[in-house]
Design a protein around this motif. Structure first.
Motif, PDB file in Angstrom:
ATOM      1  N   HIS A 295       3.083  -4.861  -5.838  1.00  0.00           N
ATOM      2  CA  HIS A 295       2.709  -3.854  -6.831  1.00  0.00           C
ATOM      3  C   HIS A 295       1.581  -2.967  -6.300  1.00  0.00           C
ATOM      4  N   LEU A 296       1.872  -1.685  -6.117  1.00  0.00           N
ATOM      5  CA  LEU A 296       0.871  -0.701  -5.718  1.00  0.00           C
ATOM      6  C   LEU A 296       0.263  -0.105  -6.989  1.00  0.00           C
ATOM      7  N   ARG A 297      -0.861  -0.649  -7.407  1.00  0.00           N
ATOM      8  CA  ARG A 297      -1.414  -0.304  -8.718  1.00  0.00           C
ATOM      9  C   ARG A 297      -1.890   1.139  -8.792  1.00  0.00           C
ATOM     10  N   LEU A 298      -2.549   1.636  -7.763  1.00  0.00           N
ATOM     11  CA  LEU A 298      -3.024   3.015  -7.780  1.00  0.00           C
ATOM     12  C   LEU A 298      -1.848   3.983  -7.843  1.00  0.00           C
ATOM     13  N   ASP A 299      -0.812   3.741  -7.070  1.00  0.00           N
ATOM     14  CA  ASP A 299       0.349   4.631  -7.059  1.00  0.00           C
ATOM     15  C   ASP A 299       1.018   4.688  -8.431  1.00  0.00           C
ATOM     16  N   TRP A 300       1.108   3.545  -9.097  1.00  0.00           N
ATOM     17  CA  TRP A 300       1.724   3.537 -10.422  1.00  0.00           C
ATOM     18  C   TRP A 300       0.910   4.364 -11.407  1.00  0.00           C
TER      19      TRP A 300
END
Length: 475
Positions: free
Chosen positions: A385-390
């Motif tokens: 999970h790429l949190r910043l990208d989401w």
């Protein structure tokens, strides 16, 4: 106690537990590798500031008692090591009570992280992992047969995931009812994968078939989870196939994988062992009374807490991805009640110019997962999970979603914060930070077959406005 366990589910439990531990491993790795920039002591939403204003009863966890970046890193890496050990079979090699303690430790350790994660951890699959992880505490190990009650609780969880997602669609965007949502979804979803362009370019009649099949898979098939065998196994197989379709079409963190994991609670191992040619183990001894008492207590607890999500399912004002208690037990789920018709992306740029003018050269920051460079093919990251990208995708929908983290993000670009830059794919200022940073809004669309062949670009983008005017650090 013959009713309490069913040895016919031994292989299904084994697969469920090992896959769930693998998801835990991914979750802990994501926490360990991303936390400093997101919630660290100098992060965009620091944990120390959060725990000063949020009491323990609202966000229980170890970090309410003590926090430092070093402590968090040790905690997350310890969770990753423990998860890896369970994947390797550690929980089946120890006594039953020890196995339960291992699963309880994983649940408590990840709960501590989620409860201080703030906006970065505000996704439904965080609660789903915790709820599934709580049930895993009571699934036992190789020294006892699979407890029937817990298998039914896992099916009830999967039912809420699927049926809740189906209802929120029917009650939400009209495109779900006229079967046109997939005209847009593959292009506008949060983080397209390497096959999303091809899914988007499927003929429109096939998109309508996809939507109709989705309604069947989420509103009809889940009812079969509670039917006798082999209907329950067939329902689980359909859910697994539809979830694998979603895995291929986009990046949805570990949401789809958890649905697949839970589906194994309905798969009869007797049929599975015949297909795989695996010999079942010798029948385990009867479960100890203390274990049966704990399983019964957990069942009563889940049944009592199910009142709120069940009421939510029946409500005209159904809510998605909501927890009713700080332990994230027995939650409500759902996804994509509305579908964006257009994709707007926030493109972040910087310059090292001392003064700004028409001739100023701006250089773009590259993100790992979200669209940026139009010639870069979307990548596959899920279940990671790429949190910043989401959250950048949410920012493109509305600036309100960028509060309160986007300002601190830009500030860290201006200071050249290493932890923040590690979250990015490309830093255009490797030697020194920029003097100014700005953010612009672009309309992105997938190219056509002809455009892809002619230009090699997967995306076409058009400038749509200013998201953040040029800013600099105060002198």
């Amino acid at each position: 106690m013959e009713w309490f366990t069913d040895s016919g589910y031994w292989l299904s439990r084994l697969v469920l537990q090992r896959m769930l531990a693998a998801v835990y491993l991914v979750a802990f790795l994501a926490a360990a590798l991303q936390f400093r920039a997101l919630i660290g002591e100098k992060g965009m939403l620091p944990v120390p500031r959060f725990v000063r204003v949020v009491p323990f009863r609202r966000a229980p966890g170890v970090f309410q008692l003590h926090y430092s970046d070093r402590f968090f890193a040790c905690w997350a890496w310890a969770g990753a090591l423990l998860s890896a050990a369970v994947v390797a079979g550690a929980a089946d090699a120890v006594p039953l009570w020890t196995a339960m303690a291992l699963w309880a430790a994983l649940w408590a350790m990840y709960l501590s992280i989620v409860n201080v994660g703030q906006t970065w951890y505000g996704f439904g699959w965080e609660s789903l992992l915790l709820e599934a992880g709580f049930l895993a505490v009571f699934l036992g190990n190789a020294r006892t047969g699979p407890p029937v009650l817990v298998l039914w609780l896992a099916r009830w969880l999967l039912f809420r995931v699927e049926f809740g997602a189906g209802l929120i669609k029917l009650r939400g965007d009209p495109c779900w009812r006229d079967l046109t949502c997939l005209y847009y979804h593959h292009e506008t979803q949060p983080m397209p994968g390497p096959l999303s362009w091809f899914f988007h370019r499927l003929p429109r009649p096939l998109h309508r078939v996809e939507v109709a099949a989705n309604h069947f898979a989420q509103l009809v098939v889940p009812l079969g989870l509670f039917a006798p065998q082999p209907v329950a196994s067939l329902a689980a197989a359909v859910i697994i196939c539809t979830q694998l379709w979603l895995v291929a079409s986009g990046n949805f963190s570990w949401l789809n994988w958890l649905a697949i994991v839970l589906a194994f609670a309905a798969v009869d191992s007797r049929a599975l062992t015949r297909v795989l040619g695996v010999a079942p183990p010798a029948a385990p001894p009867a479960p100890p009374l203390w274990y049966a008492a704990l399983v019964l207590a957990a069942t009563v607890l889940v049944a009592a807490l199910s009142y709120w999500p069940a009421r939510n399912l029946l409500s005209r004002h159904q809510r998605m991805n909501m927890s009713f208690n700080p332990l994230h037990l027995v939650n409500t789920y759902g996804a994509f009640g509305s579908i964006n018709r257009a994709r707007y992306e926030v493109v972040v740029e910087g310059t090292d110019a001392k003064t700004l003018g028409p001739e100023t050269v701006w250089r773009e920051y590259g993100f790992k997962g979200k669209p940026g460079d139009v010639r870069r093919m979307p990548r596959q990251f899920a279940p990671y999970h790429l949190r910043l990208d989401w959250l950048m995708w949410f920012a493109g929908i509305s600036p309100g979603y960028a509060q309160p983290w986007f300002g601190p993000f830009v500030e860290r670009l201006l200071t050249g914060d290493r932890a923040t830059l590690r979250l990015l794919r490309h830093n255009p200022f490797p030697d020194h930070p920029p003097t100014y940073v700005r953010a612009r809004l672009y309309l992105y669309r997938f190219t056509t077959w002809r455009e892809l062949r002619a230009t090699g670009a997967w995306w076409h983008r058009t400038h749509a406005g200013e998201f953040l005017p040029p800013v600099a650090l105060r002198q």
